[in-house]
Scaffold this motif. Structure first.
Motif, mmCIF file in Angstrom:
data_model
loop_
_atom_site.group_PDB
_atom_site.id
_atom_site.type_symbol
_atom_site.label_atom_id
_atom_site.label_comp_id
_atom_site.label_asym_id
_atom_site.label_seq_id
_atom_site.Cartn_x
_atom_site.Cartn_y
_atom_site.Cartn_z
ATOM 1 N N PRO A 1 21.886 -17.223 11.032
ATOM 2 C CA PRO A 1 22.678 -18.139 11.860
ATOM 3 C C PRO A 1 23.528 -19.076 11.017
ATOM 4 N N ALA A 2 24.630 -19.501 11.572
ATOM 5 C CA ALA A 2 25.539 -20.422 10.883
ATOM 6 C C ALA A 2 25.049 -21.856 11.069
ATOM 7 N N VAL A 3 23.910 -22.142 10.453
ATOM 8 C CA VAL A 3 23.261 -23.444 10.607
ATOM 9 C C VAL A 3 23.008 -24.016 9.219
ATOM 10 N N PRO A 4 23.775 -25.009 8.776
ATOM 11 C CA PRO A 4 23.593 -25.558 7.424
ATOM 12 C C PRO A 4 22.187 -26.052 7.153
ATOM 13 N N GLY A 5 21.494 -26.496 8.181
ATOM 14 C CA GLY A 5 20.140 -27.005 7.980
ATOM 15 C C GLY A 5 19.132 -25.964 7.547
ATOM 16 N N LEU A 6 19.528 -24.676 7.580
ATOM 17 C CA LEU A 6 18.615 -23.608 7.150
ATOM 18 C C LEU A 6 18.578 -23.436 5.635
ATOM 19 N N VAL A 7 19.543 -24.023 4.926
ATOM 20 C CA VAL A 7 19.631 -23.819 3.483
ATOM 21 C C VAL A 7 18.318 -24.238 2.805
ATOM 22 N N GLY A 8 17.815 -23.324 1.939
ATOM 23 C CA GLY A 8 16.564 -23.573 1.231
ATOM 24 C C GLY A 8 15.334 -23.077 1.947
ATOM 25 N N LEU A 9 15.481 -22.653 3.206
ATOM 26 C CA LEU A 9 14.327 -22.163 3.969
ATOM 27 C C LEU A 9 13.893 -20.800 3.443
ATOM 28 N N PRO A 10 12.629 -20.630 3.020
ATOM 29 C CA PRO A 10 12.153 -19.304 2.596
ATOM 30 C C PRO A 10 11.624 -18.516 3.792
ATOM 31 N N THR B 1 0.870 -1.181 0.000
ATOM 32 C CA THR B 1 0.000 0.000 0.000
ATOM 33 C C THR B 1 0.902 1.224 0.000
ATOM 34 N N PRO B 2 1.066 1.909 -1.148
ATOM 35 C CA PRO B 2 2.037 3.006 -1.249
ATOM 36 C C PRO B 2 1.645 4.222 -0.419
ATOM 37 N N ASP B 3 2.651 5.037 -0.128
ATOM 38 C CA ASP B 3 2.419 6.349 0.469
ATOM 39 C C ASP B 3 2.854 7.408 -0.537
ATOM 40 N N CYS B 4 3.144 8.609 -0.066
ATOM 41 C CA CYS B 4 3.394 9.732 -0.968
ATOM 42 C C CYS B 4 4.695 9.612 -1.758
ATOM 43 N N GLY B 5 5.626 8.768 -1.318
ATOM 44 C CA GLY B 5 6.874 8.629 -2.042
ATOM 45 C C GLY B 5 6.834 7.582 -3.131
ATOM 46 N N GLY B 6 5.741 6.830 -3.210
ATOM 47 C CA GLY B 6 5.626 5.761 -4.193
ATOM 48 C C GLY B 6 5.603 4.404 -3.518
ATOM 49 N N ARG B 7 5.765 3.355 -4.318
ATOM 50 C CA ARG B 7 5.730 1.994 -3.791
ATOM 51 C C ARG B 7 6.843 1.792 -2.769
ATOM 52 N N ILE B 8 6.499 1.211 -1.633
ATOM 53 C CA ILE B 8 7.470 0.961 -0.569
ATOM 54 C C ILE B 8 8.113 -0.398 -0.828
ATOM 55 N N SER B 9 9.413 -0.403 -1.028
ATOM 56 C CA SER B 9 10.091 -1.628 -1.445
ATOM 57 C C SER B 9 10.704 -2.361 -0.259
ATOM 58 N N MET B 10 11.094 -3.609 -0.498
ATOM 59 C CA MET B 10 11.851 -4.419 0.460
ATOM 60 C C MET B 10 12.983 -5.105 -0.293
ATOM 61 N N TRP B 11 14.183 -5.061 0.290
ATOM 62 C CA TRP B 11 15.320 -5.756 -0.306
ATOM 63 C C TRP B 11 16.301 -6.070 0.805
ATOM 64 N N ALA B 12 17.518 -6.408 0.477
ATOM 65 C CA ALA B 12 18.512 -6.723 1.492
ATOM 66 C C ALA B 12 19.873 -6.232 1.037
ATOM 67 N N ASN B 13 20.819 -6.200 1.978
ATOM 68 C CA ASN B 13 22.153 -5.681 1.669
ATOM 69 C C ASN B 13 23.100 -6.739 1.131
ATOM 70 N N GLY B 14 22.593 -7.900 0.862
ATOM 71 C CA GLY B 14 23.413 -8.970 0.315
ATOM 72 C C GLY B 14 22.600 -10.241 0.210
ATOM 73 N N SER B 15 23.272 -11.330 -0.026
ATOM 74 C CA SER B 15 22.595 -12.614 -0.160
ATOM 75 C C SER B 15 22.387 -13.241 1.224
ATOM 76 N N PRO B 16 21.230 -13.879 1.468
ATOM 77 C CA PRO B 16 20.956 -14.489 2.781
ATOM 78 C C PRO B 16 21.676 -15.822 2.934
ATOM 79 N N ARG B 17 23.010 -15.756 3.032
ATOM 80 C CA ARG B 17 23.800 -16.973 3.121
ATOM 81 C C ARG B 17 23.924 -17.424 4.572
ATOM 82 N N VAL B 18 24.047 -18.698 4.767
ATOM 83 C CA VAL B 18 24.265 -19.247 6.106
ATOM 84 C C VAL B 18 25.505 -18.598 6.726
ATOM 85 N N GLY B 19 25.353 -18.074 7.922
ATOM 86 C CA GLY B 19 26.466 -17.439 8.611
ATOM 87 C C GLY B 19 26.728 -16.010 8.233
#
Length: 531
Positions: free
Chosen positions: A488-497, A404-422
């Motif tokens: 977290p540095a947990v290999p079992g998290l790989v693939g978790l959305p 639901t946009p406000d006066c600046g336009g569509r409010i986005s979501m992103w990240a500062n890098g890849s969600p890698r384990v650790g």
């Protein structure tokens, strides 16, 4: 709003958290780490310097641009660009396109020799309006927005003198937008309290310590009220006029910080949730960084020389998407950037583009709501240059939904890098949020691409409530937000959305939201954990 949306700003922070008291506050990833075990990991890679391509150049239809603002005038989720044309006594409106370009400028009448403009909600209908003031006479006007990017006939406003700059803000917290102006001729600032219908009776004229060359509006002393800071060519100070809470000003707080110059911008350069300033020197060949102390005073923290040129435009924005504010400047025929380290220091100025016609006013904004900050500048006197951000999407991220946009336009979501384990430095970025506001970050699932309103607040939620965690987040004066969520540095998290979204409550005096409570929301983001 942007560049605090051309001068209109929001401050009061409503208590949103009460709506979420019954939701789980157990950190989402920690919950899975506990179930899957622990292990070692690595940190995120450093973002390389960006290489921008050639700008798109779009005609304004006017001449001698004097002011630049960015806002979503037609509430289509895509930002538009507004520029004042001193020579043609007009304002150019360049509507943003889904492709990331701008349509050719369409002219709106403005006072003769217009020097400044501001964009805001003047009459309380949640549609953005335009205010423009002359730099040579007491003429000013406001033009009511229709909602489709066009405007009704201009209505006159009488100013006490010719204006150097104007801004729109609810100064006295009565729910109506007010007008602040700096004199082009004398050492004075004026406050004109709005009545919510477009009338701005003069409330008071305040003598300043020196003639303001530029001013900005933000909450400098953390009392949830707007304050004003100004700089000028006749003194080596920054002066802050704090809000007295009664519709007036407290005595000025001065900071001796070698601020003699002509440009001033506001932001949070060291991520401590205290407002800071960046300004130019008297010689124009460098910019200074002034860290706020949370009480209205500032300390010079850094300076960066831009050798051989004179800075004439200044803006802040996170160009490289690392969650740290960068400084943009136009200087003679150069468009420059100094990348910030998140602690108040900035690297050497790098050239983004050379324009043989000259580069003056500059702004940074997420045009289409894709989480990348684009650069806009005045080329020559009658064109807007658009530099689309070339930053590539990190692996593992996928945006969905419209929010639901406000006066600046569509409010986005992103990240500062890849969600890698650790990845201990991993965190989320939000652009185009209500400036200087509080929000709530939601993490959960499953994804709701179409969006729904289970809370009944008039904003689309894209995160299912099967498993939800929440945390308070805060936007800076540009409407950008960064919050850390280490993986977290947990290999079992790989693939978790992980499904992420932010929800905000804007100030009712200035929001463009159709929600009764002023609620707005970002798009959703799927963050899939990588090896």
């Amino acid at each position: 709003m942007r560049n605090v949306v051309g001068g209109a700003v929001r401050f009061r922070v409503p208590p949103m958290a009460a709506k979420f008291r019954n939701q789980s506050l157990v950190p989402f990833l920690t919950l899975f780490a506990t179930a899957c075990g622990g292990g070692g990991g690595s940190t995120a890679p450093v973002t390389p310097t960006l290489v921008f391509g050639a700008p798109q150049l779009i005609g304004t239809g006017g001449a001698n641009a004097r002011s630049l603002a960015i806002a979503d005038l037609d509430h289509d989720g895509i930002a538009d660009v507004v520029v004042a044309n001193e020579t043609f006594a007009s304002i150019s409106v360049l509507k943003g396109q889904a492709s990331g370009s701008l349509a050719t400028g369409v002219l709106v009448p403005a006072p003769s020799l217009v020097a400044s403009l501001a964009v805001g909600n003047v009459d309380g209908d949640r549609v953005l309006d335009l205010v423009a003031a002359s730099g040579a006479s007491t003429q000013a006007t406001w033009s009511r927005g229709v909602g489709d990017g066009t405007f009704a006939a201009a209505v006159g406003i009488t100013m006490p003198w010719a204006c150097r700059k104007v801004a729109l803000i609810d100064w006295n917290a009565d729910g109506n937008t007010d007008l602040i102006a700096a004199s082009a001729q004398t050492a004075e600032i004026a406050l004109l309290l709005g009545d919510g219908t477009g009338n701005f009776p003069l409330s008071q004229v305040v003598a300043t310590l020196f003639a303001p060359a530029d001013f900005v509006v933000a909450d400098f002393n953390a009392d949830a009220l707007p304050d004003l800071a100004y700089t000028g060519a006749a003194a080596l100070n920054i002066a802050a006029l704090r809000n007295d809470g009664l519709g007036g000003f407290l005595p000025a707080v001065t900071s001796a910080v070698q601020a003699q110059g002509g440009r001033l911008v506001v932001g949070d350069v060291n991520r401590d949730l205290i407002v800071d300033l960046v300004g130019t020197s008297s010689t124009g060949d460098r910019f200074f960084v002034y860290l706020g102390n949370g009480a209205g005073a500032f300390t010079k923290a850094a300076e960066r020389e831009v050798a051989g040129v004179s800075i004439n435009g200044l803006a802040l924005g996170d160009l490289d998407g690392d969650g740290k504010v960068d400084v943009l400047a136009t200087a003679t025929n150069q468009l420059l950037v100094s990348y910030g380290d998140g602690a108040g220091a900035f690297g050497a100025a790098e050239s983004l583009h050379t324009d043989s016609l000259g580069a003056t006013w500059v702004a940074a904004s997420d045009l289409v709501g894709d989480s990348t900050i684009d650069v806009f500048y005045v080329s020559g006197s009658n064109r807007i240059g658009v530099l689309r951000n070339p930053r590539l999407a990190p692996v593992g991220l996928l945006a969905y939904g419209q929010g639901t946009p406000d006066c600046g336009g569509r409010i986005s979501m992103w990240a500062n890098g890849s969600p890698r384990v650790g990845n201990s430095s991993y965190g989320y970025l939000t652009t185009n949020a209500p400036p200087s506001s509080v929000g709530i970050a939601l993490q959960g699932g499953p994804a709701d691409a179409a969006g729904s309103d289970p809370l009944g607040i008039g904003a689309l939620i894209h995160v299912g409530f099967g498993l939800v965690t929440t945390k308070l987040v805060f936007s800076d004066p540009q409407g950008n937000c960064f919050f850390a969520e280490p993986v977290p540095a947990v290999p079992g998290l790989v693939g978790l959305p992980i499904y992420v979204q932010t929800l905000w409550q804007a100030d009712l005096s200035s929001t463009c939201s159709t929600s009764a409570g002023g609620y707005v929301s970002s798009v959703g983001l799927t963050s899939t954990i990588q090896p």
